[in-house]
Design a protein around this motif. Structure first.
Motif: not given
Length: 353
Positions: A224-233, A288-296
């Motif tokens: 479920l690594l993600h970003t909000d599409v509005r932030d991305l825009a 079980v996800p391999p990651l829960t967020r991207v280490p940005c």
């Protein structure tokens, strides 16, 4: 000073429609580049914006020619469109089309005098066994392995990787043009209905993934690594104002939510905030996800896009807006006598992207 004009490819897509709306909201003049019926849908809104929204209908920007007039008067290009494997495109042609088509668009924009180009990349171009996300990291996938896999999502990984590599090679020879790649993971959030014609058969892939939580026995996405599409825009538009490459180096930015997200978090949030959905919950045990967020690198994100972690939407905002939008669409389709039960509820096992 006259407002800048921004051309946007894929303007009728899930991400592109949000970029188009955000650009208009910020006062830019816009050129929305899209195909056929999708371009016609955007044109419905053109009267509201007058000359600030010009819609250009193209057949296929990756395999066809683009009229040179498209980029006349354009100051910046935001290139979002990506060719995908489909019934109409042979598997082996997707990657060459992506590479040649992207270079064609970038070169034509530069020839017309465009000095700033922002491209939507993907974490798929970087995904690797070490789970490393540094500026020089790349997915180890090869074109040969992608073709042998017969998997559209593996092909997508190679597509994004080799298209981006080709543009960076081009950028080295054209330092007069500012090039930025923004690489998100999956994009969650609501649709931009003004420019995206949402139907039962054209839900964005990320929305299909999230439907797996409210369909019995559906296959979950692999993470479920993600970003909000509005932030991305907004990040795409902010990148147009970033310092030059000569000052801050190659602008290749991983852009993802700073918030952790696990499968159980989705169920917990919906159970608390949208309890009417509990009877629809998927009964399968989530993985079980391999990651829960991207280490940005958020220092780098701020440098190029202006975003700090606290500027980004919370998981609750993103997911509730997403599900509320989907529920609204379901009710609308039911009221119109359309069969909302056929929404994608069984997702095939998708390779990590």
């Amino acid at each position: 000073m006259a407002p800048l004009t921004v051309a946007i490819t894929g303007a009728s897509g899930f991400v592109g429609s949000h970029i188009l709306k955000a650009a208009l909201n910020q006062g830019y003049n816009t050129v929305a580049i899209s195909r056929g019926a999708k371009a016609a849908y955007i044109k419905k809104a053109s009267s509201k914006y007058g000359e600030r929204l010009r819609v250009v209908e193209v057949d296929n920007i990756f395999t066809g020619k683009i009229d040179k007039e498209v980029f006349k008067g354009v100051d910046a290009l935001i290139h979002v469109a990506t060719p995908l494997a489909s019934k109409g495109t042979p598997f082996e042609e997707v990657i060459p089309n992506a590479i040649n088509g992207t270079l064609n668009i970038v070169q034509q924009a530069a020839d017309a005098g465009v000095k700033s180009i922002v491209l939507t990349g993907s974490l798929a171009a970087v995904w690797n066994p070490e789970r490393s996300f540094k500026p020089d990291d790349w997915n180890p996938i090869t074109i040969e392995k992608a073709l042998d896999s017969k998997n559209p999502m593996v092909l997508y990984e190679a597509n994004k990787k080799y298209s981006e590599l080709a543009v960076w090679e081009w950028a080295e020879k054209h330092p007069e043009v500012e090039v930025t790649f923004i690489l998100p993971p999956m994009c969650f959030g609501p649709y931009e209905h003004e420019f995206y014609d949402v139907r039962e058969d054209n839900l964005s892939l990320s929305i299909q993934f999230m439907y797996s939580f409210i369909y019995p026995d559906a296959q979950y996405p692999v993470f479920l690594l993600h970003t909000d599409v509005r932030d991305l825009a907004l990040a795409h538009l902010n990148a147009l104002k970033a310092p030059p490459t000569s000052a801050i180096g190659r602008k290749r930015v991983f852009f993802a939510s700073p918030h952790d997200l696990d499968y159980k978090d989705v169920f917990a949030l919906l159970a608390e905030k949208r309890p009417q959905l509990k009877e629809r919950f998927n009964k399968r045990e989530p993985p079980v996800p391999p990651l829960t967020r991207v280490p940005c690198d958020f220092k780098r994100i701020e440098e190029v896009t202006g975003f700090k972690p606290e500027d980004m939407r919370t998981v609750e905002q993103t997911l509730l807006d997403l599900y509320d939008d989907c529920l609204m669409l379901e009710e609308k389709w039911k009221a119109e006598g359309r069969d909302a039960s056929k929404l994608p509820g069984s997702i095939a096992n998708i390779h990590p992207v």
